[in-house]
Design an enzyme around this catalytic site. Structure first.
Site, mmCIF file in Angstrom:
data_model
loop_
_atom_site.group_PDB
_atom_site.id
_atom_site.type_symbol
_atom_site.label_atom_id
_atom_site.label_comp_id
_atom_site.label_asym_id
_atom_site.label_seq_id
_atom_site.Cartn_x
_atom_site.Cartn_y
_atom_site.Cartn_z
ATOM 1 N N GLU A 67 0.786 -1.229 0.000
ATOM 2 C CA GLU A 67 0.000 0.000 0.000
ATOM 3 C C GLU A 67 0.820 1.281 0.000
ATOM 4 O O GLU A 67 0.333 2.310 0.486
ATOM 5 C CB GLU A 67 -0.917 -0.004 1.218
ATOM 6 C CG GLU A 67 -0.201 0.181 2.585
ATOM 7 C CD GLU A 67 0.113 -1.106 3.335
ATOM 8 O OE1 GLU A 67 0.194 -2.156 2.678
ATOM 9 O OE2 GLU A 67 0.269 -1.072 4.558
ATOM 10 N N ASN A 68 2.047 1.308 -0.531
ATOM 11 C CA ASN A 68 2.866 2.521 -0.512
ATOM 12 C C ASN A 68 2.022 3.739 -0.882
ATOM 13 O O ASN A 68 1.225 3.697 -1.809
ATOM 14 C CB ASN A 68 3.994 2.412 -1.542
ATOM 15 C CG ASN A 68 4.647 1.056 -1.527
ATOM 16 O OD1 ASN A 68 5.237 0.674 -0.540
ATOM 17 N ND2 ASN A 68 4.491 0.306 -2.603
ATOM 18 N N HIS A 109 -8.375 -3.615 -0.566
ATOM 19 C CA HIS A 109 -7.573 -3.680 0.664
ATOM 20 C C HIS A 109 -6.449 -2.627 0.635
ATOM 21 O O HIS A 109 -6.309 -1.833 1.563
ATOM 22 C CB HIS A 109 -6.989 -5.087 0.806
ATOM 23 C CG HIS A 109 -6.097 -5.263 2.000
ATOM 24 N ND1 HIS A 109 -6.537 -5.794 3.185
ATOM 25 C CD2 HIS A 109 -4.788 -4.965 2.194
ATOM 26 C CE1 HIS A 109 -5.540 -5.816 4.056
ATOM 27 N NE2 HIS A 109 -4.460 -5.327 3.472
ATOM 28 N N GLU A 110 -5.674 -2.630 -0.433
ATOM 29 C CA GLU A 110 -4.535 -1.704 -0.489
ATOM 30 C C GLU A 110 -5.018 -0.262 -0.538
ATOM 31 O O GLU A 110 -4.429 0.622 0.077
ATOM 32 C CB GLU A 110 -3.622 -2.012 -1.685
ATOM 33 C CG GLU A 110 -3.111 -3.459 -1.750
ATOM 34 C CD GLU A 110 -2.447 -3.958 -0.478
ATOM 35 O OE1 GLU A 110 -1.886 -3.138 0.275
ATOM 36 O OE2 GLU A 110 -2.502 -5.190 -0.226
ATOM 37 N N GLU A 133 -3.543 -4.008 9.732
ATOM 38 C CA GLU A 133 -3.945 -5.158 8.906
ATOM 39 C C GLU A 133 -5.300 -5.730 9.322
ATOM 40 O O GLU A 133 -6.139 -6.029 8.488
ATOM 41 C CB GLU A 133 -2.865 -6.230 8.908
ATOM 42 C CG GLU A 133 -1.567 -5.812 8.221
ATOM 43 C CD GLU A 133 -1.758 -5.295 6.803
ATOM 44 O OE1 GLU A 133 -2.801 -5.568 6.182
ATOM 45 O OE2 GLU A 133 -0.856 -4.576 6.312
HETATM 46 ZN ZN ZN Z 1 -2.579 -4.907 4.274
#
Ligand code: ZN
Length: 874
Positions: free
Chosen positions: A266-267, A299-300, A322
Site C-alpha cells: 500500500e505505498n 484492501h490496499e 492489517e
Molecule cells: Zn494490508
C-alpha cells in the site's frame, strides 16, 4: 549461525531523533544504483537526551557522509552489519549520506530490486534500510521528496510517492522529481522505473476533487487491467459512503510486477502489486481470481487511511492496520458479492489455516510480545484473526457507534503512529461500553472453545443454555483468562425461529449473548418445545463450538436455517461425523443417510437457492481441518476416509448432480454475482461426477474443457480430469493442450503447475521434481514457488504425508536452497513441517527428522526463528 536477538514489545522506547524532511536522489545505472539522501534530523523532545545517532542499514556500500556539509572522518562514526552509529551529533542538523546498492543482485526482493528489467521496491517491514541509512521504524514519519535519474529513454516511466513536480532531460539524463506532502514512515516509500503501459481513468471524490487513476503493466498485459480499475473506483466510493474517507492526493497509481514476495503493498499513492492480484481477463482468469483482485485492490486502497494516514507505532501493532483493513475489505467484498458465501469463506479460512496456526509452535497473540524477524509475523493471526477482532467490536458496538468510533480514531490520530489500545479506546469513548475484558483478544493467543450443553424444562417452558469457555495453552502462555465472546444465536422449533425472552426482555428471533465468564447459564422463557439452537450465527466470534447435536437437529438447520454460515456449519458437522466414524472403523448408516438425504433435498431444490451457497454446502471439510480435530492424526486414514466419502456422495447423489450440471450448462456467462454462483455450483457438481469412473462424465469434462468460454469452466474441467485417476488419458491430453494455449501467460501457467502439484494420486513427488526442471518454472519467482512447492506441501495432503517421509525431506532441501536467495519465502514454506506434533508415528518423527536436517544448514534469521520454535518438544 549465532543466535539472533529478540525484539520485545516491553522494550519499546520512543525514537531519540526524528526526521522532519527526507530528500532522496536515485541515480540508476546499469550495474548499480547510487542513493544520495539528505535528512533533516532533530532530537525528539519526547525522548531522553542523547548525542549518538543510530541508523539502520544493511548490505549498503557507504560512499560518503557529511553533517551540515562538513564531511565526517572515520573517527566520527562506526559501521556494523546492521547499524551505523554517528557520534556527538548536534540537536538539529542535516545529514548527507551517499550509498551504493546493487538491485540486480537483490534476490530477497526487499528494498530496491529488479524484476524483468524493471526497478521496484518493497520496504515493509524493514526493507528501506537496504536502500540507505535511516531511522527505519514506523514511528518516525517524514515528508519525502524523491528525484530519480536515469539515461534518457532508458525507461518510459519513473515513479515515486505523491505528486510529480517535474520531469526534464538535462545532458542526456532524465530527471523526475516527486513530492509526497503527507508524512509517512519509510516502509511506505516506493520507487518504480521501467518500460510500462498505462491504463488511465479518473474519479471525482465526494468533495468534488478530480483524482487521476493509473494502472501500470508490461505492454503484453495492458488488456488485463479494466477489472482492477473498476474495482478501485468501487472501493473509493465505498470508503466514502461507509467510512466517510476520501482520497487525498491528486493521483493514485498501481504498478503490477511479476516478482513479488507478498500479494500487494500500500505505498502512499503508489501501490505495488503482484501481477496475480491485479491482472484479470475473463478468458484467462477464474472467478475466484477476479474476486481476489477486487478484494486486494480494495484492501490496499483502504490502507490509505487505515495504515498510511494513521499508522502503527511499532511492528507489534501490525494488526492495527492489517486487522482493520482486512475487516474493511471483507465487508466491501460482502457488499459486492454474496454476503453468506463471503462469510463462509472467511470462517472456513479461519478454521483451516488460522486455528491450525494458533494450535502450533508459531501461535502468537494478535499483538505479539516478541519476534526475531518481523517478516515471520505477517500471519493469519495478525490479518484474519485481527479482522475477526475488529468485526466483534463492530458487532458489540452496533453500526452507529462503530462508525463514530472510527471517525474519532481517524480524526484524532491523523498523521500519527499509534497502538491497538488507541483504537479500542476510541471505540470505548464513543460507545460508552466497557471494553476492558475485550482487550484480552489482543494479548491472548490460542483458539477459545465453547462447550455448550442445554436442558429443557417442559413444565416451566424454560430452555437453559450452559456455556463453558476454555482456551488451550499456547507457547509461553500456560494460563488463559476468560474472554468476552459475542455468541449470536437463534432457537428453532417446529414452527421456525422462536422469540428469545431472557429475564423478561424480548430480543426477537436473534440475539447476541455476551459470554464473559468461564461458565454461564442463559435461561430463555416461553419456549414451548425443546429447540434446535443455531449457534455462532454469522461466525460471530473466532472460536470453536462444541455442542452435541442430534442428527435431526442438524438436518433441520441444514434445510431451514436463515443463516448461511450455520447451514454450512451443520453440513460440515455431519460430514465430520461420517469421517470420524470411518476413521475409527465404526461407520454408522444413520449418519451417512442423514447427510445424503439433506444434500439430496438441497440439490433437488437448487434453482431456488443461492447457488454459491449451495456450492459451499457441498464442500467437504479439508484434511487439515479433520486432522486438527485429533490429538494425534493419522494422515493416511484421513485421506482415505475423505476420498471414500466423496465417492459415496457422488454415487448417492448422481442423478441430482447430473441434473444440476445439465440444467446450468450453457446459460452462465458474464461476471455478475449470479453467473459466478451458477458456475461454482455447476463445477462442484462436475467435480463430484468425475469421482465416478464412467466414460460419460469424462466426456462431459472434455467437452467443457475444449469448449469453455471462460477460464473458470476450462480450469475446473482440467482439474476434474487431472485429479481423477480413471481420467489420466484425457488429463494428459488436456494438460498438453492447456500448456500449448497458455504458455505465454505466466499466471495461467502457474495454475497449470499447481493443478499437477496438487494431484491426489500417482507418484506426485516425482512429477513435482520434474516440474522444477520445466522451462516454465523459475526458482527465483515467488509465484512459481507457491504454485509448485507450496501447493504440493500445503494443498496435497495425501501425497505430502507419505510413509517414506521423502516428501518431508524434499521440502527441507528446497527450503535450504531457497533460503540462500529469499529468506521470507523460505520461512513461509516451512509451515507444513512445523505441525509435526500433530501426527502419529512415524509421520510426526519423519517430519521432525526433516526439520533436524534443515537445522544443519547455514540459515537466515527468518528460517531460524520458525525452525527453532518448531523444534521445541512439547
Ligand atoms: Zn494490508
Amino acid at each position: 549461525m549465532s543466535t539472533p536477538s529478540i525484539t520485545r514489545l516491553a522494550d519499546y522506547r520512543a525514537p531519540e531523533f526524528l526526521i522532519e524532511k527526507t530528500y532522496l536522489s536515485f541515480d540508476l545505472n546499469e550495474a548499480y544504483t547510487d542513493v544520495s539522501s539528505k535528512l533533516s534530523i532533530v532530537s525528539n523532545p519526547q525522548s531522553g537526551k542523547t548525542s549518538d545517532l543510530f541508523l539502520h542499514g544493511e548490505q549498503l556500500e557507504l560512499l560518503s557522509l557529511a553533517i551540515n556539509d562538513q564531511p565526517l572522518s572515520s573517527a566520527d562514526y562506526q559501521i556494523s552489519r546492521e547499524v551505523l552509529t554517528i557520534y556527538n551529533v548536534p540537536e538539529q542538523f542535516v545529514l548527507h549520506c551517499k550509498t551504493r546498492i546493487y538491485p540486480d543482485k537483490n534476490t530477497a526482493l526487499e528494498g530496491l530490486y529488479r524484476s524483468s528489467g524493471m526497478y521496484c521496491t518493497q520496504c515493509e517491514a524493514e526493507g528501506f534500510r537496504k536502500i540507505t541509512y535511516y531511522l527505519d521504524r514506523p514511528d518516525v514519519m517524514s515528508e519525502f521528496e524523491t528525484v530519480i535519474i536515469a539515461d534518457d529513454n532508458a525507461f518510459s516511466v519513473m515513479l515515486s510517492n505523491g505528486n510529480c513536480l517535474s520531469d526534464s532531460v538535462v545532458d542526456g539524463k532524465r530527471i523526475v522529481h516527486w513530492h509526497d506532502p503527507f508524512k509517512k514512515p519509510s516502509y511506505l516509500f516506493a520507487l518504480v522505473a521501467g518500460n510500462l503501459d498505462c491504463l488511465e481513468d479518473s474519479f471525482i471524490t465526494q468533495s468534488g476533487r478530480n483524482v487521476l487513476l493509473q494502472i501500470y503493466t508490461e505492454a503484453k498485459d495492458s488488456d488485463k487491467c479494466d477489472f482492477a480499475m473498476q474495482s478501485l473506483k468501487k472501493a473509493m466510493r465505498w470508503d466514502e459512503e461507509v467510512y466517510g474517507r476520501e482520497y487525498d492526493l491528486d493521483r493514485f497509481m498501481i504498478v503490477a510486477v511479476d516478482d513479488f514476495n507478498m500479494g500487494a503493498m500500500e505505498n502512499k499513492g503508489l501501490n505495488i502489486f503482484n501481477t496475480s492480484c491485479v491482472l484479470a481477463h475473463p478468458k484467462s482468469t477464474t472467478d475466484a481470481a477476479f474476486q481476489r483482485v477486487e478484494s486486494v485492490v480494495a484492501h490496499e486502497y483502504f490502507h490509505n487511511w487505515s495504515g498510511n494516514r494513521v499508522t502503527c507505532r511499532d511492528w507489534f501493532q501490525l494488526s492495527l492496520k492489517e486487522g482493520l483493513t482486512v475487516y474493511r475489505d471483507e465487508e466491501f467484498s460482502a457488499d459486492m458479492n454474496s454476503r453468506a458465501v463471503k462469510r463462509i469463506d472467511g470462517a472456513s479460512f479461519m478454521r483451516n489455516v488460522q486455528f491450525v496456526e494458533d494450535a502450533g509452535p508459531m501461535a502468537h497473540p494478535v499483538r505479539p510480545d516478541s519476534y526475531l524477524e518481523i517478516s515471520n509475523f505477517y500471519t493469519m493471526t495478525i490479518y484474519e484473526k485481527g479482522a475477526e477482532v475488529v468485526r466483534m467490536l463492530a458487532n458489540i458496538l452496533g453500526p452507529e457507534n462503530y462508525r463514530k468510533g472510527t471517525d474519532l480514531y481517524f480524526e484524532r490520530f491523523d498523521g500519527q503512529a499509534v497502538t491497538c489500545d488507541d483504537f479500542v479506546a476510541c471505540m470505548e469513548e464513543t460507545s460508552g461500553k466497557d471494553l476492558h475484558q475485550f482487550r484480552l483478544w489482543y494479548s491472548q493467543a490460542g483458539t477459545p472453545q465453547l462447550h455448550i450443553s442445554d436442558s429443557y424444562d417442559a413444565e416451566r417452558q424454560q430452555y437453559h443454555l450452559h456455556v463453558r469457555q476454555h482456551t488451550p495453552e499456547t507457547p509461553g502462555q500456560p494460563l488463559k483468562q476468560a474472554l468476552h465472546i459475542p455468541l449470536k444465536i437463534t432457537l428453532y422449533g417446529e414452527q421456525g425461529a422462536q422469540d428469545l425472552i431472557i429475564e423478561g426482555k424480548n430480543y426477537g428471533e436473534e440475539t447476541v449473548l455476551d459470554i464473559c465468564r468461564e461458565q454461564q447459564t442463559i435461561v430463555f422463557d416461553n419456549i414451548t418445545e425443546k429447540p434446535s439452537p443455531s449457534l455462532l450465527r454469522e461466525f460471530s466470534a473466532p472460536v470453536k463450538v462444541d455442542y452435541d447435536y442430534q442428527l435431526q437437529q442438524l438436518q433441520q438447520l441444514i434445510l431451514l436455517d436463515s443463516d448461511g454460515f450455520c447451514r454450512w456449519d451443520a453440513v460440515q458437522n455431519l460430514m465430520g461425523r461420517v469421517l470420524h466414524e470411518a476413521i475409527e472403523g465404526d461407520s454408522k448408516e444413520p449418519t451417512q443417510d442423514a447427510l445424503i438425504q439433506s444434500l439430496k433435498r438441497l440439490l433437488q431444490n437448487f434453482s431456488a437457492m443461492d447457488m454459491g451457497l449451495l456450492a459451499c454446502l457441498l464442500d467437504l471439510p479439508s484434511e487439515h481441518y479433520v486432522a486438527s480435530r485429533y490429538e494425534k492424526a493419522d494422515p493416511a486414514a484421513i485421506s482415505q476416509a475423505r476420498t471414500h466419502l466423496q465417492h459415496q456422495l457422488a454415487l448417492a447423489l448422481e442423478p441430482e448432480l447430473l441434473a444440476c450440471y445439465q440444467a446450468l450448462a450453457g446459460e452462465v456467462a458474464g461476471l455478475s454475482a449470479e453467473a459466478m454462483a451458477a458456475r461454482s455450483l455447476r463445477n462442484r457438481a462436475l467435480g463430484y461426477l468425475m469421482c465416478i469412473d464412467k466414460a460419460i462424465y469424462r466426456g462431459l469434462a472434455e467437452q467443457q474443457f475444449f469448449h469453455a468460454e471462460n477460464m473458470t469452466d476450462q480450469f475446473a474441467a482440467l482439474k476434474a480430469m487431472v485429479h481423477a485417476e480413471h481420467a489420466h488419458i484425457e488429463a494428459q491430453h488436456a494438460l498438453q493442450a492447456f500448456y500449448q494455449q497458455w504458455q505465454n501467460d505466466a499466471l495461467v501457467v502457474n495454475m497449470w503447475l499447481q493443478v499437477q502439484a496438487t494431484k491426489p494420486w500417482g507418484d506426485v513427488l516425482r512429477d513435482v521434481r520434474a516440474l522444477l526442471e520445466h522451462p516454465a518454472f523459475d526458482k527465483r519467482n515467488p509465484n512459481k514457488l507457491r504454485a509448485v512447492i507450496a501447493a504440493f506441501a500445503n494443498q496435497n495432503f495425501s501425497q505430502f504425508h507419505q510413509l517414506s517421509g521423502e516428501a518431508y525431506q524434499f521440502l527441507a532441501e528446497q527450503i535450504a536452497d531457497i533460503d540462500q536467495r529469499n529468506p521470507q519465502i523460505a520461512a513461509r514454506l516451512l509451515t507444513p513441517l512445523t505441525h509435526w506434533h500433530q501426527f502419529i508415528a512415524p509421520y510426526g518423527q519423519l517430519m521432525k527428522a526433516a526439520l533436524d536436517s534443515l537445522s544443519q544448514h547455514e540459515l537466515s534469521k527468518d528460517v531460524y526463528e520458525v525452525l527453532s520454535k518448531s523444534l521445541v518438544e512439547s
